[in-house]
Design a protein around this motif. Structure first.
Motif, mmCIF file in Angstrom:
data_model
loop_
_atom_site.group_PDB
_atom_site.id
_atom_site.type_symbol
_atom_site.label_atom_id
_atom_site.label_comp_id
_atom_site.label_asym_id
_atom_site.label_seq_id
_atom_site.Cartn_x
_atom_site.Cartn_y
_atom_site.Cartn_z
ATOM 1 N N ARG A 171 -22.436 64.776 75.577
ATOM 2 C CA ARG A 171 -21.204 64.281 74.956
ATOM 3 C C ARG A 171 -21.151 64.680 73.486
ATOM 4 O O ARG A 171 -20.127 65.172 73.001
ATOM 5 N N GLN A 172 -22.254 64.477 72.763
ATOM 6 C CA GLN A 172 -22.281 64.823 71.345
ATOM 7 C C GLN A 172 -22.148 66.323 71.124
ATOM 8 O O GLN A 172 -21.488 66.763 70.187
ATOM 9 N N GLN A 173 -22.773 67.123 71.985
ATOM 10 C CA GLN A 173 -22.666 68.577 71.861
ATOM 11 C C GLN A 173 -21.225 69.041 71.997
ATOM 12 O O GLN A 173 -20.812 70.033 71.389
ATOM 13 N N SER A 174 -20.457 68.335 72.800
ATOM 14 C CA SER A 174 -19.077 68.771 73.050
ATOM 15 C C SER A 174 -18.177 68.579 71.835
ATOM 16 O O SER A 174 -17.189 69.304 71.675
ATOM 17 N N ILE A 175 -18.502 67.634 70.958
ATOM 18 C CA ILE A 175 -17.594 67.284 69.863
ATOM 19 C C ILE A 175 -17.459 68.403 68.838
ATOM 20 O O ILE A 175 -16.326 68.792 68.492
ATOM 21 N N PRO A 176 -18.560 68.970 68.299
ATOM 22 C CA PRO A 176 -18.378 70.067 67.339
ATOM 23 C C PRO A 176 -17.743 71.308 67.951
ATOM 24 O O PRO A 176 -17.058 72.062 67.244
ATOM 25 N N LEU A 177 -17.937 71.537 69.243
ATOM 26 C CA LEU A 177 -17.275 72.669 69.890
ATOM 27 C C LEU A 177 -15.767 72.452 69.942
ATOM 28 O O LEU A 177 -14.981 73.351 69.626
ATOM 29 N N ILE A 178 -15.352 71.253 70.335
ATOM 30 C CA ILE A 178 -13.922 70.927 70.309
ATOM 31 C C ILE A 178 -13.362 71.158 68.909
ATOM 32 O O ILE A 178 -12.315 71.784 68.725
ATOM 33 N N ALA A 179 -14.079 70.641 67.919
ATOM 34 C CA ALA A 179 -13.604 70.719 66.542
ATOM 35 C C ALA A 179 -13.505 72.154 66.056
ATOM 36 O O ALA A 179 -12.537 72.534 65.380
ATOM 37 N N SER A 180 -14.509 72.976 66.384
ATOM 38 C CA SER A 180 -14.497 74.361 65.904
ATOM 39 C C SER A 180 -13.363 75.156 66.533
ATOM 40 O O SER A 180 -12.691 75.943 65.861
ATOM 41 N N PHE A 181 -13.119 74.968 67.832
ATOM 42 C CA PHE A 181 -12.032 75.691 68.484
ATOM 43 C C PHE A 181 -10.679 75.200 68.009
ATOM 44 O O PHE A 181 -9.728 75.970 67.890
ATOM 45 N N MET A 182 -10.570 73.891 67.725
ATOM 46 C CA MET A 182 -9.326 73.354 67.179
ATOM 47 C C MET A 182 -9.050 73.956 65.808
ATOM 48 O O MET A 182 -7.936 74.412 65.520
ATOM 49 N N ALA A 183 -10.077 73.992 64.931
ATOM 50 C CA ALA A 183 -9.903 74.529 63.586
ATOM 51 C C ALA A 183 -9.546 76.010 63.608
ATOM 52 O O ALA A 183 -8.856 76.508 62.716
ATOM 53 N N ALA A 184 -10.017 76.714 64.634
ATOM 54 C CA ALA A 184 -9.741 78.149 64.772
ATOM 55 C C ALA A 184 -8.468 78.438 65.557
ATOM 56 O O ALA A 184 -8.116 79.605 65.759
ATOM 57 N N SER A 185 -7.786 77.392 66.010
ATOM 58 C CA SER A 185 -6.587 77.559 66.846
ATOM 59 C C SER A 185 -6.869 78.410 68.076
ATOM 60 O O SER A 185 -6.029 79.202 68.514
ATOM 61 N N ASP A 186 -8.048 78.252 68.653
ATOM 62 C CA ASP A 186 -8.441 79.009 69.851
ATOM 63 C C ASP A 186 -8.165 78.129 71.072
ATOM 64 O O ASP A 186 -9.039 77.428 71.572
ATOM 65 N N MET A 187 -6.923 78.172 71.547
ATOM 66 C CA MET A 187 -6.498 77.268 72.613
ATOM 67 C C MET A 187 -7.218 77.512 73.944
ATOM 68 O O MET A 187 -7.594 76.547 74.624
ATOM 69 N N PRO A 188 -7.448 78.760 74.366
ATOM 70 C CA PRO A 188 -8.154 78.939 75.647
ATOM 71 C C PRO A 188 -9.540 78.311 75.648
ATOM 72 O O PRO A 188 -9.928 77.639 76.609
ATOM 73 N N ARG A 189 -10.297 78.504 74.574
ATOM 74 C CA ARG A 189 -11.649 77.943 74.530
ATOM 75 C C ARG A 189 -11.603 76.436 74.257
ATOM 76 O O ARG A 189 -12.482 75.702 74.706
ATOM 77 N N LEU A 190 -10.598 75.980 73.535
ATOM 78 C CA LEU A 190 -10.431 74.540 73.361
ATOM 79 C C LEU A 190 -10.164 73.879 74.707
ATOM 80 O O LEU A 190 -10.695 72.790 74.989
ATOM 81 N N ASN A 191 -9.366 74.506 75.552
ATOM 82 C CA ASN A 191 -9.081 73.960 76.880
ATOM 83 C C ASN A 191 -10.377 73.770 77.659
ATOM 84 O O ASN A 191 -10.607 72.712 78.265
ATOM 85 N N VAL A 192 -11.235 74.798 77.653
ATOM 86 C CA VAL A 192 -12.518 74.700 78.351
ATOM 87 C C VAL A 192 -13.383 73.607 77.725
ATOM 88 O O VAL A 192 -14.005 72.800 78.426
#
Length: 262
Positions: A55-76
């Motif tokens: 669960r904790q590992q998922s949070i910075p990944l969500i945040a990094s893809f959101m900050a980069a506007s990378d919607m496909p990887r944010l979806n995953v």
């Protein structure tokens, strides 16, 4: 061991990042290293660990893809985060908080992506945990600024001050009243999770190294260990973006050196 389902992230590209806003614009007057206790979604802060949960590992990944506007990887990332136990309201809270670091457009777009993910999962019969809404009573007026200043000081390790805030004091008032008052006072996401999100977003943001170093120190003050933060950098490197992982690793090294007085 990093959760295997994050391997899918390497298949998509990485976009540009946003202007960061947060502590780190000026150094606090002291570098305290003790763990602090603040408003949490639990009755007491989690014990210090050497590893991040899935669960904790998922949070910075969500945040990094959101900050980069990378919607496909944010979806995953959002799908995997929900699979790892992040509740819908916790995911919302992460994306709402990050507007202060990545801007409203990215936050709104990411929240729209979360809604798509939740709706699609519901159509497939997946029953995700909604999670609690915040029940904290946020003060108003001068009491809000005072509460936010207290939170900012505790997380930063000392009063945040310096020439920049002397030059533009209103920005610190906004930080204290809104970011550390309105947002960090909300009790449906603990401070460790908030710092994991902030570090992930700042690591994906070029030219935000000062803020990233500051939030590495803040992460340790709210109870995250250096080993967990090294793992965060590894997760970003292997399953997010190598440059973001490198920024996080360097910022942690520098933060530890500063805390050690070197």
């Amino acid at each position: 061991m990093i959760d295997a389902n994050f391997a899918r992230y390497r298949s998509a590209g990485f976009a540009g990042a946003a202007l960061a806003l947060g502590i780190g614009l000026a150094m606090p007057s002291a570098h305290a290293t003790q763990q602090i206790v603040g408003p949490q979604s639990m009755s007491s802060p989690p014990a210090i660990s050497e590893t991040l949960t899935a669960r904790q590992q998922s949070i910075p990944l969500i945040a990094s893809f959101m900050a980069a506007s990378d919607m496909p990887r944010l979806n995953v990332a959002l799908n995997d985060a929900l699979d790892a136990g992040l509740s819908i309201n916790e995911a919302k809270e992460v994306l709402v908080q990050l507007y202060a670091y990545a801007g409203f457009p990215r936050s709104l777009n990411a929240l729209g992506e979360l809604k798509k993910v939740v709706d699609a999962r519901a159509q497939r019969g997946i029953q995700d945990v909604t999670g609690p809404e915040s029940t904290s009573q946020v003060p108003i007026g001068e009491a809000l600024i005072a509460a936010g200043k207290d939170t900012q000081t505790r997380i930063s390790g000392g009063p945040v001050q310096g020439p920049l805030f002397d030059f533009a004091p209103v920005i610190n008032q906004f930080l204290q009243a809104h970011l550390f008052g309105d947002i960090f006072a909300r009790n449906n996401l603990d401070w460790q999770s908030r710092e994991l999100a902030t570090v992930g977003a700042l690591a994906a943001t070029p030219e935000a190294e000062a803020q990233l170093r500051s939030h590495m120190r803040a992460s340790m003050r709210v109870g995250l260990s250096a080993a967990q933060l090294r793992q965060l950098a590894q997760v970003l490197d292997e399953h997010g973006d190598a440059q973001a992982g490198a920024r996080a690793s360097l910022a942690l090294t520098q933060a530890l050196a500063q805390l050690a007085g070197r």
